[in-house]
Motif scaffolding. Structure first.
Motif, PDB file in Angstrom:
ATOM      1  N   CYS A  82       2.215  -3.086  -3.156  1.00 47.30           N
ATOM      2  CA  CYS A  82       2.534  -1.610  -3.214  1.00 47.30           C
ATOM      3  C   CYS A  82       3.217  -1.881  -1.501  1.00 47.30           C
ATOM      4  N   THR A  83       3.957  -0.460  -1.082  1.00 42.32           N
ATOM      5  CA  THR A  83       4.254  -0.423  -0.141  1.00 42.32           C
ATOM      6  C   THR A  83       4.035  -0.557   1.214  1.00 42.32           C
ATOM      7  N   ALA A  88      -8.793  -0.434   7.621  1.00 44.83           N
ATOM      8  CA  ALA A  88      -9.731   0.647   7.083  1.00 44.83           C
ATOM      9  C   ALA A  88     -10.665   1.220   8.577  1.00 44.83           C
ATOM     10  N   THR A  89     -10.905   2.023   8.796  1.00 52.55           N
ATOM     11  CA  THR A  89     -12.188   2.138  10.109  1.00 52.55           C
ATOM     12  C   THR A  89     -12.546   2.742   9.504  1.00 52.55           C
ATOM     13  N   ASP A  90     -13.128   3.343   8.088  1.00 46.85           N
ATOM     14  CA  ASP A  90     -14.127   3.831   7.522  1.00 46.85           C
ATOM     15  C   ASP A  90     -14.705   2.935   6.081  1.00 46.85           C
ATOM     16  N   THR A  91     -15.594   3.170   5.610  1.00 44.82           N
ATOM     17  CA  THR A  91     -16.391   2.436   4.151  1.00 44.82           C
ATOM     18  C   THR A  91     -15.612   3.660   3.508  1.00 44.82           C
ATOM     19  N   LEU A  92     -15.700   4.805   3.937  1.00 42.47           N
ATOM     20  CA  LEU A  92     -15.112   5.843   2.497  1.00 42.47           C
ATOM     21  C   LEU A  92     -13.588   5.762   3.033  1.00 42.47           C
ATOM     22  N   CYS A  93     -12.840   6.284   1.647  1.00 46.94           N
ATOM     23  CA  CYS A  93     -10.738   6.317   1.447  1.00 46.94           C
ATOM     24  C   CYS A  93     -10.691   7.430   2.491  1.00 46.94           C
ATOM     25  N   ASP A  94     -11.320   8.746   2.554  1.00 48.67           N
ATOM     26  CA  ASP A  94     -11.427   9.566   2.232  1.00 48.67           C
ATOM     27  C   ASP A  94     -10.275  10.291   3.632  1.00 48.67           C
ATOM     28  N   ALA A  95     -10.612   9.553   4.982  1.00 48.15           N
ATOM     29  CA  ALA A  95      -9.527  10.138   6.215  1.00 48.15           C
ATOM     30  C   ALA A  95      -7.984   9.150   5.831  1.00 48.15           C
ATOM     31  N   LEU A  96      -8.354   8.319   5.401  1.00 43.14           N
ATOM     32  CA  LEU A  96      -6.797   6.995   4.948  1.00 43.14           C
ATOM     33  C   LEU A  96      -6.087   8.146   4.063  1.00 43.14           C
ATOM     34  N   ALA A  97      -7.240   8.535   2.530  1.00 44.99           N
ATOM     35  CA  ALA A  97      -5.915   8.772   1.482  1.00 44.99           C
ATOM     36  C   ALA A  97      -5.382  10.421   2.861  1.00 44.99           C
ATOM     37  N   ALA A  98      -5.978  11.088   3.069  1.00 42.55           N
ATOM     38  CA  ALA A  98      -5.716  12.464   3.685  1.00 42.55           C
ATOM     39  C   ALA A  98      -4.603  12.159   4.021  1.00 42.55           C
ATOM     40  N   GLN A  99      -4.428  11.102   5.161  1.00 47.26           N
ATOM     41  CA  GLN A  99      -3.737  10.875   6.275  1.00 47.26           C
ATOM     42  C   GLN A  99      -2.408   9.897   5.911  1.00 47.26           C
ATOM     43  N   TRP A 100      -2.567   9.774   4.392  1.00 51.82           N
ATOM     44  CA  TRP A 100      -1.231   8.756   4.393  1.00 51.82           C
ATOM     45  C   TRP A 100      -0.919  10.496   2.818  1.00 51.82           C
ATOM     46  N   VAL A 129      -1.813   1.555   1.108  1.00 59.08           N
ATOM     47  CA  VAL A 129      -2.220   3.603   1.302  1.00 59.08           C
ATOM     48  C   VAL A 129      -0.883   4.333   0.019  1.00 59.08           C
ATOM     49  N   SER A 130       0.179   3.646  -0.151  1.00 59.89           N
ATOM     50  CA  SER A 130       1.435   3.563  -0.610  1.00 59.89           C
ATOM     51  C   SER A 130       1.726   2.477  -1.746  1.00 59.89           C
ATOM     52  N   ILE A 131       2.675   3.587  -2.848  1.00 58.82           N
ATOM     53  CA  ILE A 131       3.210   2.192  -4.362  1.00 58.82           C
ATOM     54  C   ILE A 131       4.773   3.083  -3.733  1.00 58.82           C
ATOM     55  N   THR A 132       4.988   3.953  -3.044  1.00 57.54           N
ATOM     56  CA  THR A 132       6.388   3.799  -3.253  1.00 57.54           C
ATOM     57  C   THR A 132       7.050   3.531  -1.354  1.00 57.54           C
ATOM     58  N   GLY A 133       8.548   4.134  -1.109  1.00 55.54           N
ATOM     59  CA  GLY A 133       9.071   3.828  -0.326  1.00 55.54           C
ATOM     60  C   GLY A 133       9.051   4.360   0.517  1.00 55.54           C
ATOM     61  N   CYS A 134       8.903   6.112   0.167  1.00 54.30           N
ATOM     62  CA  CYS A 134       8.736   7.042   0.897  1.00 54.30           C
ATOM     63  C   CYS A 134       7.667   7.036   0.965  1.00 54.30           C
ATOM     64  N   ASN A 138       7.855   7.512   6.807  1.00 56.71           N
ATOM     65  CA  ASN A 138       8.995   7.056   6.912  1.00 56.71           C
ATOM     66  C   ASN A 138      10.390   7.823   6.814  1.00 56.71           C
ATOM     67  N   THR A 139      11.327   7.904   7.865  1.00 59.91           N
ATOM     68  CA  THR A 139      12.120   8.436   8.108  1.00 59.91           C
ATOM     69  C   THR A 139      13.688   7.679   8.029  1.00 59.91           C
ATOM     70  N   ASP A 140      13.749   6.924   6.961  1.00 55.05           N
ATOM     71  CA  ASP A 140      14.738   6.041   6.202  1.00 55.05           C
ATOM     72  C   ASP A 140      14.983   7.560   5.219  1.00 55.05           C
ATOM     73  N   ALA A 141      16.812   7.178   5.455  1.00 55.25           N
ATOM     74  CA  ALA A 141      17.877   7.912   5.650  1.00 55.25           C
ATOM     75  C   ALA A 141      17.203   8.442   4.029  1.00 55.25           C
ATOM     76  N   PHE A 142      17.424   7.470   2.989  1.00 54.06           N
ATOM     77  CA  PHE A 142      16.926   8.082   1.694  1.00 54.06           C
ATOM     78  C   PHE A 142      16.030   8.893   1.438  1.00 54.06           C
ATOM     79  N   CYS A 143      14.984   8.764   2.546  1.00 60.28           N
ATOM     80  CA  CYS A 143      13.566   9.795   2.663  1.00 60.28           C
ATOM     81  C   CYS A 143      13.679  10.756   2.241  1.00 60.28           C
ATOM     82  N   ASP A 144      13.352  12.065   1.405  1.00 57.56           N
ATOM     83  CA  ASP A 144      13.241  13.309   1.938  1.00 57.56           C
ATOM     84  C   ASP A 144      12.667  13.903   3.023  1.00 57.56           C
ATOM     85  N   GLN A 145      12.261  13.993   4.314  1.00 65.45           N
ATOM     86  CA  GLN A 145      11.755  14.245   4.583  1.00 65.45           C
ATOM     87  C   GLN A 145      10.924  15.789   4.710  1.00 65.45           C
TER      88      GLN A 145
END
Ligand SMILES: *[C@@H]1O[C@H](CO)[C@@H](O)[C@H](O)[C@H]1NC(C)=O
Length: 145
Positions: A82-83, A88-100, A129-134, A138-145
């Motif tokens: 996990c990166t 969680a602010t809800d028992t459902l994951c929908d909002a977190l999934a959408a946000q990320w 909510v992520s298993i990648t660095g980007c 994430n505004t790191d230079a190697f991340c394609d924004q």
């Protein structure tokens, strides 16, 4: 064959001990289709995956019984790291999934303590909510924004 023995070893240990760390689920990343006459030993001799590792990678499989031709077995597994965790602010994951910007299926995959409906989150607890660095934001230079 691109799976590493270290990964296999860790996976085997995890499966054997039955202890799962909180985080991403282990995925099978290498499969093999059984041919007539295959045994765990014969598979082990060309693959380097020992019979006990094969049994660990395939819960319920018994290397002492005849292997069924044309069925698939797992030969290598991988557990993502996990990166990014989010509370969680809800028992459902929908909002977190959408946000990320991940799918509900991804969310389930990244969190082995979440059920398939993704509706048993504990408010206030961290979830992956992520298993990648980007991940988004994430505004790191190697991340394609
Ligand atoms: C996310 O949380 C898990 C479980 O508490 C922890 O093992 C992991 O190190 C955390 N990862 C990050 C990137 O914060």
């Amino acid at each position: 064959m691109y799976f590493s023995l270290a990964t296999l070893f860790v996976s085997a240990l995890t499966l054997l001990s039955g202890v799962r760390a909180l985080g991403p689920r282990t995925q099978c990343v290498e499969t093999y289709r059984i041919s007539n006459g295959d045994t765990c030993s014969s598979i082990g001799s060309w693959s380097g995956v020992t019979p006990s590792q094969i049994e660990s990678l395939n819960p319920g499989m018994n290397c002492n019984s005849v292997l069924k031709a044309n069925t698939y077995i797992c030969m290598g597994s991988y557990t993502p790291v996990c990166t990014l965790n989010e509370t969680a602010t809800d028992t459902l994951c929908d909002a977190l999934a959408a946000q990320w910007e991940i799918t509900v299926d991804d969310f389930v995959q990244y969190n082995d303590n979440v059920d398939n409906n993704c509706d048993n989150l504990v408010v206030g607890q961290p979830y992956c909510v992520s298993i990648t660095g980007c991940f988004p934001g994430n505004t790191d230079a190697f991340c394609d924004q």
